[in-house]
Design an enzyme around this catalytic site. Structure first.
Site, PDB file in Angstrom:
ATOM      1  N   LYS A   1      26.339  31.384  38.418  1.00 35.60           N
ATOM      2  CA  LYS A   1      25.454  30.141  38.316  1.00 35.60           C
ATOM      3  C   LYS A   1      26.083  28.623  38.770  1.00 35.60           C
ATOM      4  O   LYS A   1      25.228  27.853  39.519  1.00 35.60           O
ATOM      5  CB  LYS A   1      24.560  30.067  36.914  1.00 35.60           C
ATOM      6  CG  LYS A   1      23.660  29.101  36.729  1.00 35.60           C
ATOM      7  CD  LYS A   1      22.563  29.021  37.628  1.00 35.60           C
ATOM      8  CE  LYS A   1      21.616  27.707  37.649  1.00 35.60           C
ATOM      9  NZ  LYS A   1      20.558  27.768  37.146  1.00 35.60           N
TER      10      LYS A   1
ATOM     11  N   CYS B   1      19.331  20.243  37.135  1.00 34.82           N
ATOM     12  CA  CYS B   1      20.520  21.404  37.556  1.00 34.82           C
ATOM     13  C   CYS B   1      21.477  20.929  38.376  1.00 34.82           C
ATOM     14  O   CYS B   1      22.878  20.794  37.890  1.00 34.82           O
ATOM     15  CB  CYS B   1      19.749  22.657  37.983  1.00 34.82           C
ATOM     16  SG  CYS B   1      18.142  22.825  37.275  1.00 34.82           S
TER      17      CYS B   1
HETATM   18  N1  SAJ Z   1      17.699  17.737  47.708  1.00 35.14           N
HETATM   19  C1  SAJ Z   1      18.107  16.976  48.844  1.00 35.14           C
HETATM   20  N2  SAJ Z   1      18.400  17.551  50.243  1.00 35.14           N
HETATM   21  C2  SAJ Z   1      18.003  18.874  50.359  1.00 35.14           C
HETATM   22  C3  SAJ Z   1      17.792  19.796  49.179  1.00 35.14           C
HETATM   23  C4  SAJ Z   1      17.523  18.923  48.061  1.00 35.14           C
HETATM   24  O1  SAJ Z   1      18.602  15.631  48.861  1.00 35.14           O
HETATM   25  O2  SAJ Z   1      18.246  19.378  51.488  1.00 35.14           O
HETATM   26  C5  SAJ Z   1      17.784  17.233  46.593  1.00 35.14           C
HETATM   27  C6  SAJ Z   1      16.094  17.089  46.235  1.00 35.14           C
HETATM   28  O3  SAJ Z   1      15.587  16.238  46.573  1.00 35.14           O
HETATM   29  C7  SAJ Z   1      16.354  17.051  44.426  1.00 35.14           C
HETATM   30  C8  SAJ Z   1      17.826  17.729  44.411  1.00 35.14           C
HETATM   31  O4  SAJ Z   1      18.579  17.720  45.616  1.00 35.14           O
HETATM   32  O5  SAJ Z   1      16.669  15.673  43.975  1.00 35.14           O
HETATM   33  C9  SAJ Z   1      17.774  19.249  43.744  1.00 35.14           C
HETATM   34  O6  SAJ Z   1      16.759  19.628  44.408  1.00 35.14           O
HETATM   35  P1  SAJ Z   1      16.675  21.426  44.970  1.00 35.14           P
HETATM   36  O7  SAJ Z   1      15.337  21.590  45.276  1.00 35.14           O
HETATM   37  O8  SAJ Z   1      17.850  21.634  45.725  1.00 35.14           O
HETATM   38  O9  SAJ Z   1      17.121  22.200  43.491  1.00 35.14           O
HETATM   39  P2  SAJ Z   1      16.499  22.175  41.911  1.00 35.14           P
HETATM   40  O10 SAJ Z   1      17.502  21.308  41.155  1.00 35.14           O
HETATM   41  O11 SAJ Z   1      15.156  22.024  42.035  1.00 35.14           O
HETATM   42  O12 SAJ Z   1      16.774  23.719  41.535  1.00 35.14           O
HETATM   43  C10 SAJ Z   1      18.092  24.174  41.807  1.00 35.14           C
HETATM   44  C11 SAJ Z   1      17.896  25.692  42.421  1.00 35.14           C
HETATM   45  N3  SAJ Z   1      19.298  25.982  43.007  1.00 35.14           N
HETATM   46  C12 SAJ Z   1      19.839  26.500  44.068  1.00 35.14           C
HETATM   47  O13 SAJ Z   1      18.710  26.182  45.232  1.00 35.14           O
HETATM   48  C13 SAJ Z   1      21.247  26.715  44.210  1.00 35.14           C
HETATM   49  C14 SAJ Z   1      17.361  26.651  41.574  1.00 35.14           C
HETATM   50  O14 SAJ Z   1      17.327  27.780  42.390  1.00 35.14           O
HETATM   51  C15 SAJ Z   1      18.006  26.651  40.213  1.00 35.14           C
HETATM   52  O15 SAJ Z   1      17.529  27.727  39.455  1.00 35.14           O
HETATM   53  C16 SAJ Z   1      17.911  25.401  39.507  1.00 35.14           C
HETATM   54  O16 SAJ Z   1      18.515  24.498  40.535  1.00 35.14           O
HETATM   55  C17 SAJ Z   1      18.248  25.458  38.119  1.00 35.14           C
HETATM   56  O17 SAJ Z   1      17.640  25.530  37.291  1.00 35.14           O
HETATM   57  O18 SAJ Z   1      19.840  25.375  37.960  1.00 35.14           O
END
Ligand code: SAJ
Length: 408
Positions: free
Chosen positions: A211, A265
């Site tokens: 994870k 996360c």
């Molecule tokens: N973000 C960017 N650029 C991107 C993608 C995301 O700047 O290209 C930013 C988002 O705006 C946000 C942050 O990253 O601020 C995180 O967003 P996210 O959508 O990537 O992820 P989370 O935090 O909402 O959810 C993640 C997920 N993990 C992965 O994709 C590996 C989810 O599957 C997990 O279950 C979750 O963390 C968790 O609970 O750990």
């Protein structure tokens, strides 16, 4: 030999009714499990017992209402005896980035008096290596019960994406890590009763690290995109075009830069690895630092633009950490708004249609029309659908900072 798990004859106690616990509890309730949800917050417990919800997540309101109305889901502040215990409590970081496992400790101690022979205990909270073996097991399992024989302990990290939780809680593949092989097998049987994806079995430490690696992988890749955005600014080229062009290579797939990385996360979990293995995690640490520095660059850029106005009014669009959710945890958007306030950059007009004023009272939340009408500078911080739809005509009349590249 344990009997097969039949949901309609099985009780589940879910510790923690937040973004993971509540969706999990309601999905299990609709599968026929009798579910008792536990939260330390009495307001959360009361809200759920009225069939309502305290967080925003698509379709969760309907699911909770029907689970509560059918009597399959009840909530309280103290755990009750059950066949299966699932711990879904927060695992935050302290100021110095060390893990704060007090909620896991508290939940594990709380269930210990009601754990009985035959029970399965699963830690779903994202946790540093060895938390299941060294914290949950000793605190939750009563003396006299042998793990793997009388009682089963496993880690099954949640992997759901906020905004898609109810789909992903069922459809995603799951990794279950048993403290012993029998524990892993029992946990696998349980998850297979409601997960349509594959349920893959390993040991508890491997599941914990899996994870952490998933979220670190994403953090490192977003850091790369954020570093490109700083380079592109310096070179006066468009980072979005740069990424689009580079991504036309068959083996390149760069993520999107943004105002920084938030949520509970991705901005937290990589530190668990850095804290555990400081000498072996240089790249992961640097990625964290790059992503954490991005809000400061945005504040500096807006401050520079604002300095060209006499009394600038700055429209800040979005506070949540990502699109179409109300979650403010570790939000870079919120950090930027606070930074603009601290630097007295101008009058701030803040709008977030997903955040309720009872949830957040640090700034007055204004209607979008008012912010669009009255701002000299518009700063897009969170790419909520409402902001994507703003007519380009309106934007052309303003100075615009688009941290997410959605108004190109
Ligand atoms: N973000 C960017 N650029 C991107 C993608 C995301 O700047 O290209 C930013 C988002 O705006 C946000 C942050 O990253 O601020 C995180 O967003 P996210 O959508 O990537 O992820 P989370 O935090 O909402 O959810 C993640 C997920 N993990 C992965 O994709 C590996 C989810 O599957 C997990 O279950 C979750 O963390 C968790 O609970 O750990």
């Amino acid at each position: 030999m344990q009997k097969a798990i039949n949901p309609t004859e099985t009780t589940v106690c879910v510790m923690g009714l937040g973004y993971i616990g509540l969706p999990t509890a309601s999905v299990l309730a609709t599968k026929g499990y009798q579910v008792f949800g536990v939260d330390v917050r009495t307001d959360v417990v009361d809200t759920i017992n009225q069939g309502k919800i305290h967080i925003e997540e698509p379709d969760l309101d309907m699911l909770v209402r029907s689970a509560v109305n059918s009597g399959q889901l009840k909530a309280g502040t103290k755990p009750q005896p059950a066949d299966i215990f699932i711990i879904c409590v927060p695992t935050p970081n302290r100021e110095d980035h060390s893990p704060d496992l007090s909620y896991v400790e508290h939940a594990s101690k709380a269930i210990q008096p009601v754990v009985r022979e035959g029970n399965l205990i699963v830690l779903e909270s994202t946790s540093p290596p060895k938390t299941t073996d060294e914290i949950v097991l000793p605190l939750a399992v009563p003396d006299g019960l042998t793990v793997g024989e009388h009682v089963y302990v496993a880690h099954c990290p949640e992997r759901v994406l906020p905004g898609r939780i109810l789909l992903e809680v069922v459809q995603n593949d799951r990794v279950v890590g048993g403290v012993t092989a029998a524990c892993g097998q029992r946990a696998q049987e349980f998850y297979e009763t409601f997960v349509t994806g594959d349920v893959l079995v390993t040991n508890s430490v491997a599941a914990e690290v899996t994870k952490l690696v998933e979220n670190s992988y994403r953090d490192v890749n977003i850091a790369f995109a954020n570093e490109l955005s700083l380079m592109a600014d310096e070179l006066e080229i468009d980072v979005w075009e740069l990424i689009e062009l580079a991504n036309r290579h068959p083996r390149v797939n760069i993520l999107s830069p943004g105002p920084g990385v938030g949520g509970h996360c991705i901005s937290v979990d990589p530190w668990f690895l850095v804290h555990c293995l400081p000498n072996l995690t240089k790249l992961i640490r640097t990625a964290r630092e790059v992503n954490d520095s991005k809000p400061h660059h945005v504040v500096a850029h807006v401050a520079e633009l604002a300095s060209k106005f006499g009394s600038p009014r700055i429209g800040c669009l979005g506070l949540a950490y990502k699109a179409n959710v109300d979650d403010l945890r570790e939000s870079p958007s919120l950090e930027i708004v606070r930074g603009l306030k601290d630097q007295s950059v101008g009058e701030l007009l803040v709008c977030d249609p997903h955040v309720r004023s009872e949830q957040f009272n640090e700034f007055p939340l204004l209607p979008l029309d008012q912010v669009l009408e009255e701002s000299h500078i518009l700063v897009l911080l969170t790419d909520h659908r409402q902001f994507r739809k703003i007519p380009r005509r309106t934007l052309q009349e303003r100075v615009v900072v688009d941290t997410r590249g959605v108004w190109r």
